[in-house]
Scaffold this active site. Structure first.
Site, PDB file in Angstrom:
ATOM      1  CB  ILE A   1     -54.342  19.706  -7.991  1.00 55.85           C
ATOM      2  CG1 ILE A   1     -54.264  19.795  -9.527  1.00 55.85           C
ATOM      3  CG2 ILE A   1     -55.886  19.161  -7.535  1.00 55.85           C
ATOM      4  CD1 ILE A   1     -54.489  18.836 -10.310  1.00 55.85           C
ATOM      5  N   GLY A   2     -51.987  21.876  -7.381  1.00 57.00           N
ATOM      6  CA  GLY A   2     -50.282  22.294  -7.289  1.00 57.00           C
ATOM      7  C   GLY A   2     -50.004  23.394  -7.836  1.00 57.00           C
TER       8      GLY A   2
ATOM      9  CB  THR B   1     -41.034  23.540 -12.053  1.00 53.66           C
ATOM     10  OG1 THR B   1     -40.734  22.294 -11.379  1.00 53.66           O
ATOM     11  CG2 THR B   1     -39.738  24.304 -12.502  1.00 53.66           C
ATOM     12  CE1 TYR B   2     -39.930  25.018 -16.521  1.00 52.09           C
ATOM     13  CE2 TYR B   2     -40.927  23.020 -16.062  1.00 52.09           C
ATOM     14  CZ  TYR B   2     -39.782  23.741 -16.464  1.00 52.09           C
ATOM     15  OH  TYR B   2     -38.520  23.198 -16.488  1.00 52.09           O
ATOM     16  N   GLY B   3     -45.751  26.645 -13.427  1.00 48.74           N
ATOM     17  CA  GLY B   3     -46.984  27.341 -13.041  1.00 48.74           C
ATOM     18  C   GLY B   3     -48.177  26.536 -12.094  1.00 48.74           C
ATOM     19  CB  THR B   4     -51.159  27.690 -10.889  1.00 49.26           C
ATOM     20  OG1 THR B   4     -50.310  28.727 -10.507  1.00 49.26           O
ATOM     21  CG2 THR B   4     -51.951  27.188  -9.726  1.00 49.26           C
ATOM     22  CB  VAL B   5     -51.482  21.883 -11.711  1.00 51.47           C
ATOM     23  CG1 VAL B   5     -51.946  20.788 -12.216  1.00 51.47           C
ATOM     24  CG2 VAL B   5     -49.878  22.131 -12.140  1.00 51.47           C
TER      25      VAL B   5
ATOM     26  CE  LYS C   1     -47.789  21.313 -15.053  1.00 55.29           C
ATOM     27  NZ  LYS C   1     -46.562  20.486 -15.090  1.00 55.29           N
TER      28      LYS C   1
ATOM     29  CG  ASP D   1     -37.503  19.615 -12.969  1.00 55.55           C
ATOM     30  OD1 ASP D   1     -36.361  19.421 -12.033  1.00 55.55           O
ATOM     31  OD2 ASP D   1     -38.358  20.118 -12.887  1.00 55.55           O
TER      32      ASP D   1
HETATM   33  P1  AMP Z   1     -45.762  19.943 -11.542  1.00 61.15           P
HETATM   34  O1  AMP Z   1     -45.865  21.551 -12.390  1.00 61.15           O
HETATM   35  O2  AMP Z   1     -46.106  18.969 -12.758  1.00 61.15           O
HETATM   36  O3  AMP Z   1     -44.597  19.813 -10.861  1.00 61.15           O
HETATM   37  O4  AMP Z   1     -47.104  19.938 -10.895  1.00 61.15           O
HETATM   38  C1  AMP Z   1     -47.210  20.236  -9.614  1.00 61.15           C
HETATM   39  C2  AMP Z   1     -48.164  19.560  -8.637  1.00 61.15           C
HETATM   40  O5  AMP Z   1     -49.464  19.519  -9.488  1.00 61.15           O
HETATM   41  C3  AMP Z   1     -47.393  18.098  -8.787  1.00 61.15           C
HETATM   42  O6  AMP Z   1     -46.756  17.614  -7.964  1.00 61.15           O
HETATM   43  C4  AMP Z   1     -48.787  17.144  -8.766  1.00 61.15           C
HETATM   44  O7  AMP Z   1     -49.323  17.029  -7.408  1.00 61.15           O
HETATM   45  C5  AMP Z   1     -49.823  17.927  -9.224  1.00 61.15           C
HETATM   46  N1  AMP Z   1     -50.128  17.627 -10.840  1.00 61.15           N
HETATM   47  C6  AMP Z   1     -49.320  17.914 -11.901  1.00 61.15           C
HETATM   48  N2  AMP Z   1     -49.964  17.404 -12.987  1.00 61.15           N
HETATM   49  C7  AMP Z   1     -51.036  16.597 -12.559  1.00 61.15           C
HETATM   50  C8  AMP Z   1     -51.861  15.722 -13.345  1.00 61.15           C
HETATM   51  N3  AMP Z   1     -51.686  15.663 -14.568  1.00 61.15           N
HETATM   52  N4  AMP Z   1     -52.653  15.157 -12.454  1.00 61.15           N
HETATM   53  C9  AMP Z   1     -52.885  15.399 -11.234  1.00 61.15           C
HETATM   54  N5  AMP Z   1     -51.977  16.146 -10.548  1.00 61.15           N
HETATM   55  C10 AMP Z   1     -50.807  16.846 -11.173  1.00 61.15           C
END
Ligand code: AMP
Length: 250
Positions: A10-11, A14-18, A33, A126
């Site tokens: 899903i994303g 900054t710190y890795g793949t979600v 994550k 951040d």
């Molecule tokens: P982040 O590392 O938190 O910046 O995550 C990158 C992207 O993953 C975010 O911009 C969200 O679109 C998605 N994401 C992160 N955490 C969640 C979560 N708990 N539920 C749904 N999407 C998430």
């Protein structure tokens, strides 16, 4: 990790793949994550693990819950509550046409989450729309809380748009608000690593930047954007600002 079935990516944060994933026992949907560390050979620094474990205790409805920390084989996976989308995607879908009442509700919830963390001496470091997650029912939750402290603030500049480095962000703020002067912020030049900086005058008024925000909203924004931390309004104080006087929290 066998506890979770990975569903889709899903994303990329900054710190890795979600990833979206499902708990095989409870069928609960979560966000996994996988933290990418600069030097995987060294494993996860114990300081990072300590910080992360503290975050598990930050329980508030406006903070994305960290359910679990999986640490094995020198890798780290954080298991978070799943949210529908992030604020950046929501902004993009609205084409800049945001309902002022929704703006107020989101800001209120953002300040609630921040105030809670500051009261426990945890800083986000951040904050950006990608780290503010929202649900279908209008709830807003802060994500990536405290990770900047656990893993270090990312300093790589991918592009000005995707990952603003401190310099790009500072330039943008200074050209908008004007570079702070020593008069406005006497302690500025004594800060560690302070370097003389080009003095930009303020180029515009906030009315032109946020034309739909009313005068009390602009006053709050001005107070939130003060460079001098002594003058800047705190999250707790901001919740008492007249901008919210007509707001009924759900
Ligand atoms: P982040 O590392 O938190 O910046 O995550 C990158 C992207 O993953 C975010 O911009 C969200 O679109 C998605 N994401 C992160 N955490 C969640 C979560 N708990 N539920 C749904 N999407 C998430």
């Amino acid at each position: 990790m066998q506890k979770y079935e990975k569903l889709e990516k899903i994303g990329e944060g900054t710190y890795g793949t979600v990833f979206k994933a499902k708990n095989r026992e409870t069928h609960e949907i979560v966000a996994l994550k996988r933290v990418r560390l600069d030097d995987d050979d060294e494993g996860v620094p114990s300081s990072a693990l300590r910080e992360i474990c503290l975050l598990k205790e930050l329980k508030h409805k406006n903070i994305v819950r960290l359910h679990d920390v999986l640490h094995s084989d020198k890798k780290l996976t954080l298991v978070f509550e799943f949210c529908d989308q992030d604020l950046k995607k929501y902004f993009d879908s609205c084409n800049g046409d945001l309902d002022p009442e929704i703006v107020k509700s989101f800001l209120f919830q953002l300040l609630k989450g921040l105030g809670f963390c500051h009261s426990r001496n945890v800083l986000h470091r951040d904050l950006k729309p990608q780290n503010l997650l929202i649900n279908r029912n209008g709830e807003l939750k802060l994500a990536d809380f405290g990770l900047a402290r656990a893993f270090g603030i990312p300093v790589r500049c991918y592009s000005a748009e995707a990952q603003p480095c401190p310099q790009v962000t500072l330039d943008h703020m200074d050209t908008l608000l004007g570079t702070p002067t020593e008069e406005q912020w006497p302690a500025m030049t004594k800060l560690p690593d302070y370097k003389p900086y080009p003095m930009y005058p303020a180029t515009t008024s906030l009315v032109n930047v946020v034309p739909k925000l009313n005068a009390t909203g602009r006053d709050l924004l001005q107070n939130l954007l003060k460079c001098n931390p002594v003058q800047r309004i705190s999250a707790e104080e901001a919740l008492q600002h007249p901008y919210f006087s007509d707001f009924c929290p759900p």
